[in-house]
Scaffold this active site. Sequence first.
Site, PDB file in Angstrom:
ATOM      1  N   SER A  50      -2.193   1.286   2.429  1.00  0.00           N
ATOM      2  CA  SER A  50      -3.174   1.357   3.520  1.00  0.00           C
ATOM      3  C   SER A  50      -4.225   2.457   3.365  1.00  0.00           C
ATOM      4  CB  SER A  50      -2.461   1.488   4.870  1.00  0.00           C
ATOM      5  OG  SER A  50      -1.746   0.310   5.155  1.00  0.00           O
TER       6      SER A  50
ATOM      7  N   HIS B 192       6.178  -3.438  -8.326  1.00  0.00           N
ATOM      8  CA  HIS B 192       5.509  -3.500  -7.014  1.00  0.00           C
ATOM      9  C   HIS B 192       6.435  -4.194  -6.015  1.00  0.00           C
ATOM     10  CE1 HIS B 192       2.696  -4.357  -3.834  1.00  0.00           C
ATOM     11  NE2 HIS B 192       1.857  -3.496  -4.399  1.00  0.00           N
TER      12      HIS B 192
ATOM     13  N   GLU C 107       4.865   4.168  -3.077  1.00  0.00           N
ATOM     14  CA  GLU C 107       4.306   3.203  -2.131  1.00  0.00           C
ATOM     15  C   GLU C 107       5.359   2.831  -1.086  1.00  0.00           C
ATOM     16  OE1 GLU C 107       0.698   0.864  -3.554  1.00  0.00           O
ATOM     17  OE2 GLU C 107       2.451  -0.252  -4.179  1.00  0.00           O
TER      18      GLU C 107
ATOM     19  N   GLY D  89      -0.509  -2.645   3.254  1.00  0.00           N
ATOM     20  CA  GLY D  89      -1.255  -3.666   4.002  1.00  0.00           C
ATOM     21  C   GLY D  89      -1.021  -3.651   5.500  1.00  0.00           C
TER      22      GLY D  89
ATOM     23  N   ASN E  40      -5.812  -2.399  -7.090  1.00  0.00           N
ATOM     24  CA  ASN E  40      -4.904  -3.541  -7.258  1.00  0.00           C
ATOM     25  C   ASN E  40      -5.462  -4.744  -6.490  1.00  0.00           C
ATOM     26  OD1 ASN E  40      -2.785  -5.317  -7.420  1.00  0.00           O
ATOM     27  ND2 ASN E  40      -1.373  -4.127  -6.164  1.00  0.00           N
TER      28      ASN E  40
ATOM     29  N   GLY F 158      -4.999  -1.241  -2.570  1.00  0.00           N
ATOM     30  CA  GLY F 158      -5.018  -2.703  -2.536  1.00  0.00           C
ATOM     31  C   GLY F 158      -6.248  -3.200  -1.788  1.00  0.00           C
ATOM     32  N   GLY F 159      -6.054  -3.558  -0.527  1.00  0.00           N
ATOM     33  CA  GLY F 159      -7.104  -4.182   0.289  1.00  0.00           C
ATOM     34  C   GLY F 159      -8.461  -3.494   0.212  1.00  0.00           C
TER      35      GLY F 159
ATOM     36  N   LYS G  79      -4.491  -7.831  -6.531  1.00  0.00           N
ATOM     37  CA  LYS G  79      -3.498  -8.873  -6.203  1.00  0.00           C
ATOM     38  C   LYS G  79      -4.070 -10.250  -6.562  1.00  0.00           C
ATOM     39  CE  LYS G  79      -1.699  -5.599  -2.938  1.00  0.00           C
ATOM     40  NZ  LYS G  79      -0.970  -5.293  -1.737  1.00  0.00           N
TER      41      LYS G  79
HETATM   42  P1  PGA Z   1      -2.884  -1.768   0.423  1.00  0.00           P
HETATM   43  O1  PGA Z   1      -1.994  -2.201  -0.835  1.00  0.00           O
HETATM   44  O2  PGA Z   1      -3.827  -0.678  -0.033  1.00  0.00           O
HETATM   45  O3  PGA Z   1      -3.617  -3.023   0.811  1.00  0.00           O
HETATM   46  O4  PGA Z   1      -1.952  -1.283   1.470  1.00  0.00           O
HETATM   47  C1  PGA Z   1      -1.504  -1.258  -1.749  1.00  0.00           C
HETATM   48  C2  PGA Z   1      -0.678  -1.938  -2.803  1.00  0.00           C
HETATM   49  O5  PGA Z   1      -0.023  -2.934  -2.521  1.00  0.00           O
HETATM   50  O6  PGA Z   1      -0.647  -1.499  -3.967  1.00  0.00           O
END
Ligand code: PGA
Length: 239
Positions: free
Chosen positions: A201, A87, A159, A165, A7, A222-223, A9
């Site tokens: 995370s 989300h 999630e 994050g 993802n 995500g990140g 974003k």
């Molecule tokens: P993250 O984000 O891996 O940066 O925690 C996950 C997400 O928002 O789908």
Amino acid sequence: MKFVVANHKMNMNQETIRKYEEALQEQDSTHVKLIICPSMLYLSYFQNESYALGSQNVAPIEQGSLTGEIAAYQLAEKNVKYCLVGHSERRIRLKEDADLIKEKIKILLRYNITPILCIGETKEQHDLHRTALVLEKELISCLKDIPSEKMDEIIIAYEPIWAIGTGKLPSNQEIANSIEVIKEVMEKKYFVQSKVLYGGSINPDNIETLEQIKNLDGYLIGGASLKSDTLKTILRKIQ
Ligand code: PGA
């Protein structure tokens, strides 16, 4: 085969996205189902067979006037096969509620795009041991009126909002329990065996620990999915 959903974003620009996509083509990811969800502007940069394409959003109406939105039929034309819905960033910052999420799911199913429904509890709900209740409630409200024969096409992503994050993760036991709750609701209420992913995370250092969770069908990242090398390291560690 596990799902790995990247993802992006609102991240990356034209130059970084080109390099990222090139790097992905060198990746042997045949052991996982890799789904890339880039920023909408870059959907057309991802048209290679070594991964599937996902969208981060879809309009809650099929066609017509809705400034700024993208319709499911337009996504389908761009070869989009998956779409994130619900989300927490959109629920919290854009006030998307269960009724809106439900409409998006219905429309996606009509265009054969697999919805990836994100659900999860806040830190407060977690600390009050309300996670199971929250998950059940979110499933039931977001899946209301979805045609039963389509229910098995929906992927659920667990999630925890407090894990997105933040670098904080639930324990493996907590994740396994939540996955179990989701699978049980889906089976008892809708008679389907759903795929359930974990997101929040995830990084190259904790993926091996997460891999020990038996009932998990994949990951939403995500990140750590923003750098192709980091994503590749994670992919290599997934069974
Ligand atoms: P993250 O984000 O891996 O940066 O925690 C996950 C997400 O928002 O789908």
